[in-house]
Design a protein around this motif. Structure first.
Motif, PDB file in Angstrom:
ATOM      1  N   LEU A  29       1.078  -1.072   0.179  1.00 43.47           N
ATOM      2  CA  LEU A  29      -0.105   0.541  -0.375  1.00 43.47           C
ATOM      3  C   LEU A  29       0.657   1.618  -0.183  1.00 43.47           C
ATOM      4  N   LYS A  30       0.298   2.067  -0.671  1.00 46.03           N
ATOM      5  CA  LYS A  30       1.219   3.734  -0.735  1.00 46.03           C
ATOM      6  C   LYS A  30       0.204   4.425   0.183  1.00 46.03           C
ATOM      7  N   THR A  31       1.028   4.230   1.420  1.00 45.34           N
ATOM      8  CA  THR A  31       0.416   4.989   3.230  1.00 45.34           C
ATOM      9  C   THR A  31       1.358   6.024   3.389  1.00 45.34           C
ATOM     10  N   PRO A  32       0.475   7.214   3.384  1.00 41.74           N
ATOM     11  CA  PRO A  32       1.166   8.599   3.309  1.00 41.74           C
ATOM     12  C   PRO A  32       2.178   8.766   5.159  1.00 41.74           C
ATOM     13  N   ILE A  33       2.851   9.539   4.764  1.00 41.53           N
ATOM     14  CA  ILE A  33       3.642   9.553   5.742  1.00 41.53           C
ATOM     15  C   ILE A  33       3.008   9.996   6.858  1.00 41.53           C
ATOM     16  N   PRO A  34       2.796   9.724   8.676  1.00 43.99           N
ATOM     17  CA  PRO A  34       2.474  10.687   9.394  1.00 43.99           C
ATOM     18  C   PRO A  34       2.381  11.972   9.108  1.00 43.99           C
ATOM     19  N   ARG A  35       0.909  12.328   9.951  1.00 43.91           N
ATOM     20  CA  ARG A  35       1.671  14.359   9.875  1.00 43.91           C
ATOM     21  C   ARG A  35       2.563  14.939  10.677  1.00 43.91           C
ATOM     22  N   PRO A  36       2.201  13.963  11.766  1.00 43.97           N
ATOM     23  CA  PRO A  36       3.248  14.876  12.823  1.00 43.97           C
ATOM     24  C   PRO A  36       4.705  14.181  12.258  1.00 43.97           C
ATOM     25  N   VAL A  37       4.886  12.935  11.840  1.00 43.68           N
ATOM     26  CA  VAL A  37       6.501  13.004  11.697  1.00 43.68           C
ATOM     27  C   VAL A  37       7.284  14.012  10.395  1.00 43.68           C
TER      28      VAL A  37
END
Ligand code: HEC
Ligand code: HEC
Length: 293
Positions: free
Chosen positions: A25-33
């Motif tokens: 899956l192309k999971t987006p980088i989490p926002r906090p990171v």
């Protein structure tokens, strides 16, 4: 590699990578990171701008704050050298008695002298300068050589029983080991020495030895300890009539002193500490003595 497609379960796109039917899956980088990543980049850019960071051929970027650690250390050093010079001059040239009468000087002695004493003297004389077996107390008014400031200063400079060419020499002979006195005579002398400070403690048998002890003392000991046993400062021989002992005043210790002798070593300091430090320590030793008396 397959074509990216929408995953029916999570609703996310796939990357197109596939291994044995497993798709990624192309999971987006989490926002906090992402946020922290951006923050660290920002901080590091800020750092480059403000402080010295990047080296180049002949130097390095200085940063707009113009902070130079090397220069800060140099400034610190010259500040403390200036401070030291201001009191060093005063302590190495002013008369000791005048310094003792100077309240400001003595305040400095109490802080700086205490530090010097801890660093150089406490290992032997104790942090409270009260001494211990073999090491004399410096806080009572019993002095081997004398408590006048010039005398203490001299003791510090040349030491006692050292290799210094002007050393003070203080030796209690090994009367037993050298065959100068036999066991009987040593017993009588031990009783006599005890009688000088604590006559009430002696047994009848010991009291009977006193006349012999007294005579032996006059012949063998009085030349250094004085006729009455109060000691002689010229030779650093201690007073035997008080309740203060360097090595110990119990019968066994006195007997051991008479048999094997004593030769305490006080190191010399005139090559390790400068004149100002030595004079400061002299004043410190006199000051702690005066306060605890
Ligand atoms: C290695 C142990 C040692 C150290 C370190 C030492 N001393 Fe001593 N000191 C002695 C001994 C032992 C004597 C007594 C010598 C003797 O028995 O005759 C003595 C004697 C003295 C005396 C003479 C006391 C008197 O009654 O006349 C003074 C003053 C003194 N020390 C001060 C100092 C000071 C100040 C320092 C620190 C700079 C220092 N000592 C460091 C072992 C030491
Ligand atoms: C050559 C001089 C000399 C003669 C003689 C001498 N003494 Fe001493 N005596 C000393 C000195 C100096 C010390 C201190 C040694 C030291 O601090 O290391 C001392 C220390 C002592 C001590 C230890 C004191 C203490 O505080 O622990 C006793 C006890 C003593 N002597 C008894 C005698 C008796 C008893 C005689 C005679 C048999 C005698 N001495 C003869 C110089 C002498």
């Amino acid at each position: 590699m397959t074509k990216p497609e929408r995953d029916p379960y999570t609703g996310l796109m796939t990357t197109g990578h596939e291994w044995n039917g497993i798709k990624e899956l192309k999971t987006p980088i989490p926002r906090p990171v992402k946020f922290f990543l951006a923050l660290t980049i920002l901080v590091s850019v800020l750092f480059w701008v403000l402080f010295p960071t990047w080296p180049y051929g002949s130097g390095y970027t200085k940063g707009i704050l113009n902070i130079d650690q090397r220069q800060l250390v140099a400034e610190d050093l010259s500040r403390s050298a200036a401070l030291r010079a201001s009191w060093e001059e005063k302590f190495s040239t002013t008369d000791l008695a005048a310094l003792e009468a100077d309240a400001d000087a003595m305040t400095f002695v109490r802080s700086h002298g205490a530090r010097l004493f801890k660093d150089n003297c406490a290992a032997c004389h104790g942090t409270d300068a009260a001494g211990g077996p073999g090491f004399p107390s410096l806080v009572d008014d019993q002095w081997l050589w004398g408590g006048e400031s010039e005398t203490i200063l001299e003791t510090l400079k040349v030491g006692i029983n050292t290799r210094h060419e002007d050393t003070r020499n203080a030796e209690m002979l090994a009367f037993g080991d050298q065959g100068l006195l036999d066991a009987d005579q040593i017993r009588a002398l031990t009783s006599y020495v005890v009688s000088l400070s604590r006559a009430d403690e002696l047994s009848e048998k010991s009291v009977a030895q006193l006349p012999q002890g007294k005579e032996l003392f006059a012949e063998n000991c009085a030349s250094c300890h004085g006729e009455t046993g109060k000691g002689l400062r010229d030779v650093g021989a201690p007073n035997l009539t008080d309740d203060y002992w360097i090595y110990g005043g119990d019968v066994d210790t006195i007997r051991a002193t008479l048999r094997h002798g004593r030769k305490g070593v006080m190191p010399f300091w005139d090559q390790r500490l400068n004149e100002a430090d030595l004079r400061l320590l002299t004043l410190y030793v006199r000051d702690i003595g005066a306060q605890t008396k």
